[in-house]
Design a protein around this motif. Sequence first.
Motif, mmCIF file in Angstrom:
data_model
loop_
_atom_site.group_PDB
_atom_site.id
_atom_site.type_symbol
_atom_site.label_atom_id
_atom_site.label_comp_id
_atom_site.label_asym_id
_atom_site.label_seq_id
_atom_site.Cartn_x
_atom_site.Cartn_y
_atom_site.Cartn_z
ATOM 1 N N VAL A 4 0.958 -1.207 -0.026
ATOM 2 C CA VAL A 4 -0.139 -0.143 0.060
ATOM 3 C C VAL A 4 0.846 1.210 -0.080
ATOM 4 N N ALA A 5 0.612 2.069 -0.995
ATOM 5 C CA ALA A 5 1.472 3.190 -1.169
ATOM 6 C C ALA A 5 0.599 4.288 -0.522
ATOM 7 N N VAL A 6 0.937 5.495 0.287
ATOM 8 C CA VAL A 6 0.175 6.319 0.980
ATOM 9 C C VAL A 6 0.521 7.588 0.681
ATOM 10 N N SER A 7 0.011 8.621 0.021
ATOM 11 C CA SER A 7 0.248 9.902 -0.280
ATOM 12 C C SER A 7 -0.564 10.852 0.081
ATOM 13 N N GLY A 8 -0.230 12.007 0.045
ATOM 14 C CA GLY A 8 -1.344 13.197 0.563
ATOM 15 C C GLY A 8 -0.455 14.492 0.761
ATOM 16 N N PRO A 9 -0.931 15.412 0.931
ATOM 17 C CA PRO A 9 -0.141 16.753 1.177
ATOM 18 C C PRO A 9 0.581 16.697 2.329
ATOM 19 N N THR A 10 1.313 17.784 2.927
ATOM 20 C CA THR A 10 1.994 17.821 3.978
ATOM 21 C C THR A 10 0.938 18.449 5.017
ATOM 22 N N GLY A 11 1.138 17.651 6.371
ATOM 23 C CA GLY A 11 0.242 17.986 7.364
ATOM 24 C C GLY A 11 -1.228 17.192 7.286
ATOM 25 N N CYS A 12 -1.345 16.138 6.337
ATOM 26 C CA CYS A 12 -2.473 15.683 5.885
ATOM 27 C C CYS A 12 -2.928 14.533 7.055
ATOM 28 N N GLY A 13 -1.922 14.021 7.895
ATOM 29 C CA GLY A 13 -2.190 12.933 8.910
ATOM 30 C C GLY A 13 -1.660 11.617 8.453
ATOM 31 N N LYS A 14 -0.884 11.766 7.447
ATOM 32 C CA LYS A 14 -0.248 10.410 6.784
ATOM 33 C C LYS A 14 0.465 9.664 8.210
ATOM 34 N N SER A 15 1.462 10.652 8.976
ATOM 35 C CA SER A 15 2.366 10.045 9.882
ATOM 36 C C SER A 15 1.506 9.772 10.899
ATOM 37 N N THR A 16 0.439 10.289 11.354
ATOM 38 C CA THR A 16 -0.371 10.008 12.487
ATOM 39 C C THR A 16 -1.205 8.677 12.011
ATOM 40 N N LEU A 65 -7.578 11.421 -9.939
ATOM 41 C CA LEU A 65 -7.120 12.635 -9.489
ATOM 42 C C LEU A 65 -7.122 13.894 -10.209
ATOM 43 N N ARG A 66 -7.625 13.583 -11.391
ATOM 44 C CA ARG A 66 -7.909 14.765 -12.261
ATOM 45 C C ARG A 66 -7.806 16.197 -11.804
ATOM 46 N N GLU A 67 -8.835 16.322 -11.030
ATOM 47 C CA GLU A 67 -9.224 17.680 -10.353
ATOM 48 C C GLU A 67 -8.080 18.174 -9.334
ATOM 49 N N ARG A 68 -7.310 17.260 -9.095
ATOM 50 C CA ARG A 68 -6.604 17.855 -7.836
ATOM 51 C C ARG A 68 -4.960 17.994 -8.161
ATOM 52 N N GLN A 69 -4.878 19.115 -8.544
ATOM 53 C CA GLN A 69 -3.349 19.465 -9.195
ATOM 54 C C GLN A 69 -2.469 19.211 -8.091
ATOM 55 N N ASP A 70 -2.906 19.671 -6.757
ATOM 56 C CA ASP A 70 -1.871 19.708 -5.752
ATOM 57 C C ASP A 70 -1.662 18.134 -5.461
ATOM 58 N N LEU A 71 -2.339 17.292 -5.363
ATOM 59 C CA LEU A 71 -1.921 16.048 -5.309
ATOM 60 C C LEU A 71 -1.378 15.362 -6.439
ATOM 61 N N LEU A 72 -1.769 15.646 -7.474
ATOM 62 C CA LEU A 72 -0.991 15.206 -8.814
ATOM 63 C C LEU A 72 0.505 15.406 -8.806
ATOM 64 N N MET A 73 0.648 16.658 -8.148
ATOM 65 C CA MET A 73 2.114 16.932 -8.080
ATOM 66 C C MET A 73 3.162 15.773 -7.663
ATOM 67 N N ALA A 74 2.461 15.059 -6.680
ATOM 68 C CA ALA A 74 3.471 14.059 -6.037
ATOM 69 C C ALA A 74 3.384 12.764 -6.998
ATOM 70 N N MET A 75 2.475 12.684 -7.788
ATOM 71 C CA MET A 75 2.647 11.400 -8.516
ATOM 72 C C MET A 75 3.466 11.358 -9.533
ATOM 73 N N PRO A 76 3.628 9.932 -10.059
ATOM 74 C CA PRO A 76 4.833 9.902 -11.166
ATOM 75 C C PRO A 76 4.787 10.742 -12.420
ATOM 76 N N SER A 77 5.553 11.056 -13.250
ATOM 77 C CA SER A 77 5.465 12.036 -13.998
ATOM 78 C C SER A 77 4.376 11.473 -15.424
ATOM 79 N N THR A 78 4.717 10.058 -15.327
ATOM 80 C CA THR A 78 3.599 9.756 -16.343
ATOM 81 C C THR A 78 2.169 10.028 -16.044
ATOM 82 N N VAL A 79 1.623 9.737 -14.805
ATOM 83 C CA VAL A 79 0.399 9.968 -14.432
ATOM 84 C C VAL A 79 0.007 11.511 -14.447
ATOM 85 N N ARG A 80 1.051 12.311 -14.153
ATOM 86 C CA ARG A 80 0.749 13.815 -14.329
ATOM 87 C C ARG A 80 0.555 14.027 -15.747
#
Lengths: 539, 292
Positions: A34-46, A234-249
């Motif tokens: 399972v790969a987990v992603s999300g913006p800084t401070g979204c509670g991933k580590s928590t 994720l199309r609508e979410r540019q901020d989350l797409l930033m973290a994705m592989p460049s192929t996905v972007r």
Amino acid sequence: MEILTVRDLSFRYTLGTEDALKGVSFGVEEGDLVAVSGPTGCGKSTLLRMLKKELTPAGELSGQVLLDGVPIGQIDAKTAAASIGFVMQRPEHQIVTDKVWHELAFGLENMGYPQDVIRRRVSEIASYFDIENWFEMDVADLSGGQKQLLNLASIMVMQPRILILDEPTSQLDPIAASDFLTTVQKLNSDMGLTVIIVEHRLQEVVPAANRLLIMDRGGRLLHYGKPREVCARLRERQDLLMAMPSTVRLFSAMDGRGECPLTISEGRQWIGGFGCEKQPVFDPSSESSAPLALEMDDVWFRYGRNGHDVLRGTKLAVHEGELFCILGGNGSGKTTCLGAVAGLNKPYSGKVRIFGKDIKEYRNQELYRNCLTMLPQDVQTIFLRNTVREELADAGEAAKDLPYDIESLMDKHPYDLSGGEQQLVALAKVLATKPRLLLLDEPTKGIDASAAARIVGILKKLRDGGMTIVIVTHDVEFAAMAADRCAMFFRGEVTSTGAPREFFSENNFYTTAVNRLTRGWFHGCITHEDAIQALRLQG
Amino acid sequence: MKSFKDHNPIAVFIYYLFVIVPVMFCTNPVLVCISLFFGIAFRMAKDGAGALKKLLPFAVFPVISMIVNPLFVHKGVTVLFILNDNPVTLEALRYGLTIGLIICSTVVWFSSFNSIMTTDKLLYVFGSVSPKIALILSMALRYIPLYGQQIKKIRQAQQVTGLYKEDNAIDKIRGGMRIMSVMVSWALENGIITADSMTARGYGVGRRSRFSIFGWQKSDKALMAATAVLGLAAVLAIGLGKLAYVWYPQIVTPGASPAAVVCYAAYALLGAIPVYLQLKEEARWRSLQSEI
């Protein structure tokens, strides 16, 4: 069968005003990655810490975490400690003992296993991880990559059923990071180990994962499912797409239809489908004719009298107002080179000139007054106050004079900030000396794609204000976005220099993901924007 | 078959205890000479003839002690000459020489002890008293280089950021305080990670066991047994005063009494063990090598 079940999990830290996690539910099958992603401070580590009973922070908790259908709170301490392994960010600080073999045995000693059981397990794990050669070494003599592999090995020796990794490669160089992730993947595919991983380097993790979990601000779970399907959503979410592989972007930016490509080879096939008849035209790069801010002429340096040469006739010229990136592998001498420019390392032969003046002629810190400053790699080395506000006051810097906004961080403790925020605060501190030449050592280490993009913007702004910036980095994506010129460092010498477009187009391996994706189809594409421009041309 | 240094550290440690300590508690020149001879012989067997050169400076101890003792001690019946109205006696001279040789032999043995008993072996020896102590020592040894590196990094960072003056001594002291302050918060913050890493791996869930890479094999037990028998024989003889010298006013030696001879022989055998093991190992290796 579900090995781990999270049911309607909410959590609020004892002193927190908002929920760090809100109604998170998902299930993990045995053998999932399972790969987990999300913006800084979204509670991933928590979230990850909620899954490991021993590390669960204090606060209000509701909902359930079940291991094999049993709430983790009810599992006995020994089983709980052994069956869920946890690897954290900083390799040095997770190591407890002084010897590699002792570190491997540490967990088993805690379990109270007898000597012969420990001996068998330790030797088994040491040969699986190929650490026999450094088995008797002091941990202090290991490289960062080796340390993190040791951390992984000393958890695997306890035979966990689930392995949780919280940004394990953020402090490693790309090659060590890649080795580490390959090992994790191998554990997943060879042993059927269940892995849950938070990573910045999604380019490598997402294609290997069979589940992708996206968190959003406010501690909510946004998407959970197969990587291709989640990426498509994720199309609508540019901020989350930033973290994705460049192929996905790219696929999202081009509104691609069908299966979303994840790997570079899938991406190349997809790009090939565009026809690629029209070549994009990019602005030609021009070399600056401004006077030299930094010149290194045949510089030789070694650390001790009997050491080997680290800088071997280094030649380097950086013009005023340039943003210059020095790239190179581990141990190529690039950080040593920066140290020579900053006056830390004194070359035994050759000249270093700063703004045309020999560095030896700068007396008594004159070099560091309104002239040159360096932001060290480990920015924690310059924090000495309890709040960001005090840090800035200490340096004599007013927040309003900064070219960027850190108002929201002012009352936090520097250590509580994210990696990207720590970089910004440290940069603010060193800007107080009003430098004309700014040296940065790995400014993107341990920070995510959106924070890196922010730093690129800030550095360009500083450069436009007339500052000369020299950056040592491993991060080719960052250099491609930021640099005016790049140099490749190899065995203590600069082997090639050039504007990023030419520089990366001519490299085959040491280049950006976009360049590898578009090579052979389009010429000179190195950034995401370049590739979009090229693809749009094809209509 | 293994060479002396590869034996279990506890056996090696006890061996050193028995070979060094008795000499220190009995100013017996014969015993000292045996000790010194085998101490040097072992260094040479281990490190080659070049070791002699490294040990040569230790010869100052007997020389100095031989000169200094008669200058301050004027007891003894055999007056060699008068210096500044004070008699310089043969007894004081010989006593000084013996004391110097004791120091010298102790230092020689310690020189091989240092190269054989590395920190991890010492840790194992002291850790066998208590696993808790072993862990604490091991963590301390982990932290020393870690902190050292970090202090260096902080010092360099403070220099190159150019934020602080370094014009005079007071600035330098302030700089030192700053480094300490950064270091303390850094150590506390990151110590939490170490603590997390320990609990995550089950520290504190129950009684800890203790793992070490050193085992007890036949040869280790043999070394222990030989040390015990020979060492105790020597210690017993010394304890019963069979080797005691009377130095002043006139030297009275224990002579070649049966007890003394047994003690000398036992101690010589004890001293010869490392040399024997070393040479045997090398010979064995040479013969094996010729077969490869």
